[in-house]
Design a protein around this motif. Sequence first.
Motif, mmCIF file in Angstrom:
data_model
loop_
_atom_site.group_PDB
_atom_site.id
_atom_site.type_symbol
_atom_site.label_atom_id
_atom_site.label_comp_id
_atom_site.label_asym_id
_atom_site.label_seq_id
_atom_site.Cartn_x
_atom_site.Cartn_y
_atom_site.Cartn_z
ATOM 1 N N GLY A 141 -19.422 10.138 -25.999
ATOM 2 C CA GLY A 141 -18.770 10.114 -24.692
ATOM 3 C C GLY A 141 -17.414 10.787 -24.710
ATOM 4 O O GLY A 141 -17.023 11.466 -23.748
ATOM 5 N N THR A 142 -16.683 10.620 -25.803
ATOM 6 C CA THR A 142 -15.379 11.268 -25.931
ATOM 7 C C THR A 142 -15.521 12.786 -25.924
ATOM 8 O O THR A 142 -14.748 13.496 -25.268
ATOM 9 N N SER A 167 -9.765 14.482 -16.585
ATOM 10 C CA SER A 167 -10.445 14.439 -17.879
ATOM 11 C C SER A 167 -9.661 13.582 -18.869
ATOM 12 O O SER A 167 -10.246 12.780 -19.618
ATOM 13 N N ALA A 168 -8.338 13.720 -18.874
ATOM 14 C CA ALA A 168 -7.506 12.907 -19.765
ATOM 15 C C ALA A 168 -7.600 11.430 -19.397
ATOM 16 O O ALA A 168 -7.612 10.556 -20.277
ATOM 17 N N SER A 169 -7.678 11.137 -18.107
ATOM 18 C CA SER A 169 -7.820 9.743 -17.680
ATOM 19 C C SER A 169 -9.162 9.167 -18.114
ATOM 20 O O SER A 169 -9.247 8.007 -18.544
ATOM 21 N N LEU A 170 -10.208 9.974 -18.026
ATOM 22 C CA LEU A 170 -11.521 9.517 -18.484
ATOM 23 C C LEU A 170 -11.546 9.350 -20.002
ATOM 24 O O LEU A 170 -12.195 8.434 -20.526
ATOM 25 N N LEU A 171 -10.829 10.224 -20.698
ATOM 26 C CA LEU A 171 -10.703 10.076 -22.149
ATOM 27 C C LEU A 171 -9.990 8.769 -22.490
ATOM 28 O O LEU A 171 -10.428 8.014 -23.372
ATOM 29 N N LEU A 175 -11.446 5.232 -24.451
ATOM 30 C CA LEU A 175 -10.787 4.495 -25.532
ATOM 31 C C LEU A 175 -10.548 3.037 -25.138
ATOM 32 O O LEU A 175 -10.780 2.124 -25.940
ATOM 33 N N THR A 176 -10.089 2.812 -23.914
ATOM 34 C CA THR A 176 -9.818 1.435 -23.495
ATOM 35 C C THR A 176 -11.108 0.647 -23.285
ATOM 36 O O THR A 176 -11.100 -0.583 -23.374
ATOM 37 N N PHE A 177 -12.207 1.340 -23.014
ATOM 38 C CA PHE A 177 -13.488 0.645 -22.878
ATOM 39 C C PHE A 177 -13.808 -0.121 -24.154
ATOM 40 O O PHE A 177 -14.269 -1.266 -24.110
ATOM 41 N N PHE A 178 -13.545 0.497 -25.288
ATOM 42 C CA PHE A 178 -13.869 -0.144 -26.560
ATOM 43 C C PHE A 178 -12.739 -1.046 -27.053
ATOM 44 O O PHE A 178 -12.846 -1.636 -28.125
ATOM 45 N N GLY A 210 -2.110 -6.830 -26.967
ATOM 46 C CA GLY A 210 -2.744 -6.043 -25.915
ATOM 47 C C GLY A 210 -1.772 -5.077 -25.266
ATOM 48 O O GLY A 210 -2.108 -3.910 -25.001
ATOM 49 N N ILE A 211 -0.552 -5.545 -24.998
ATOM 50 C CA ILE A 211 0.471 -4.670 -24.419
ATOM 51 C C ILE A 211 0.796 -3.529 -25.377
ATOM 52 O O ILE A 211 0.932 -2.365 -24.972
ATOM 53 N N MET A 212 0.884 -3.845 -26.658
ATOM 54 C CA MET A 212 1.211 -2.818 -27.651
ATOM 55 C C MET A 212 0.113 -1.755 -27.744
ATOM 56 O O MET A 212 0.396 -0.549 -27.750
ATOM 57 N N VAL A 213 -1.136 -2.199 -27.805
ATOM 58 C CA VAL A 213 -2.235 -1.239 -27.967
ATOM 59 C C VAL A 213 -2.399 -0.388 -26.711
ATOM 60 O O VAL A 213 -2.570 0.838 -26.791
ATOM 61 N N GLN A 214 -2.332 -1.017 -25.536
ATOM 62 C CA GLN A 214 -2.458 -0.249 -24.302
ATOM 63 C C GLN A 214 -1.304 0.742 -24.167
ATOM 64 O O GLN A 214 -1.499 1.882 -23.717
ATOM 65 N N THR A 215 -0.111 0.326 -24.562
ATOM 66 C CA THR A 215 1.031 1.244 -24.540
ATOM 67 C C THR A 215 0.777 2.442 -25.440
ATOM 68 O O THR A 215 1.035 3.592 -25.061
ATOM 69 N N ALA A 216 0.267 2.181 -26.637
ATOM 70 C CA ALA A 216 0.012 3.269 -27.582
ATOM 71 C C ALA A 216 -1.040 4.235 -27.044
ATOM 72 O O ALA A 216 -0.877 5.463 -27.132
ATOM 73 N N LEU A 217 -2.115 3.701 -26.474
ATOM 74 C CA LEU A 217 -3.178 4.563 -25.961
ATOM 75 C C LEU A 217 -2.696 5.383 -24.766
ATOM 76 O O LEU A 217 -2.882 6.610 -24.716
#
Length: 346
Positions: A141-142, A167-171, A175-178, A210-217
């Motif tokens: 998918g990526t 496209s970047a938003s879908l990318l 990542l956030t899906f998983f 969760g805040i840290m990982v979402q921030t990083a992504l």
Amino acid sequence: MVSVRELTKELFRDQGPILPTARFEWTMVALCTWLMSGAYLDAWAHRHLARLETFITPWHGVLYSGIFAILLFLGVSALRNQARGHRLDQALPAGYNLSLLGAVLFGIGGAIDMLWHLHFGIEVNLAALISPPHLLLMLAGTLIVAGPLRAAWRRPGSKAPWTAVISASLLLSMLTFFNQFDEPLVDTYAAATSGAPATIAHLQELGILGIMVQTALLTGVVLYLLSRFRLPFGSITLLVGLNGALLGSLEQNFDLIPVAIIGGLLADLVLVWLRPGPQRVVALRIGAFLGPVAVSALYLLFLQITRGIDWPITLWLGSISVSGAIGVLLSYLTVHPPLPALDVAG
């Protein structure tokens, strides 16, 4: 006669001479959005519908019909261009060979996933996200959804087209899906105020993580775009808003979707104010700090107003500050400090 080795090499180089038309790119963006919507719809079904113990479901139908549509669209386009005299490995616009490869890989992964389910049953919760067939689907998918971004990256011009932004938003959404098991817009761990002390401590850890990982992504994707493009105003709003809509729908936290959109708008305003980029490094570092801080602070403030947060001020300010620090650290991957001159005389 092109050898198999050369054909494979050119396929992975993905730099054919054909320029994509606007119609081609927007069609691809629409199909990728269909695919990603199917993935999140399937995740919603697994979360809310009991006894979903079969591979054949309407939700899988939406997902795999999206893959079939992408495979059909890219395959027909490649065959048409081959009939016009282009080599098979250069029969798609630059950036889209890997999308076609991803569509084929997704189909193979889907077949493996079906056999996996028949043998091991339907996974639930975290196991459903990190099972080997599903990780293969993530890779495929990526490759697919990043096609318009890859294509824009390889064309001249410094301003990002909207197809690349979507496209970047879908990318990002792939990542956030998983990572949906610990996403702030999915599970509002920061709003948990009752339970045993050990449970509360565990939920606090999940909330901050969760805040840290979402921030990083999120910040990583934005900085990646800024390393190549000037982003039109509204880019981050669209990027965060689309991702927020998909994530917020999983647990029907629809009130958090406007928060994501407003957070993206704040980041866009920071972008207009600072004009960060590889040539404006200080502005890039400041923006990489202020953007995540604004988004995290807005999220926690909204939770406090609507749900209540029992976190001490240390966790409040600490999680916001850490999100800013993550942004700054990621900015050094985008633009690293200048290297010292080598002493060639010695």
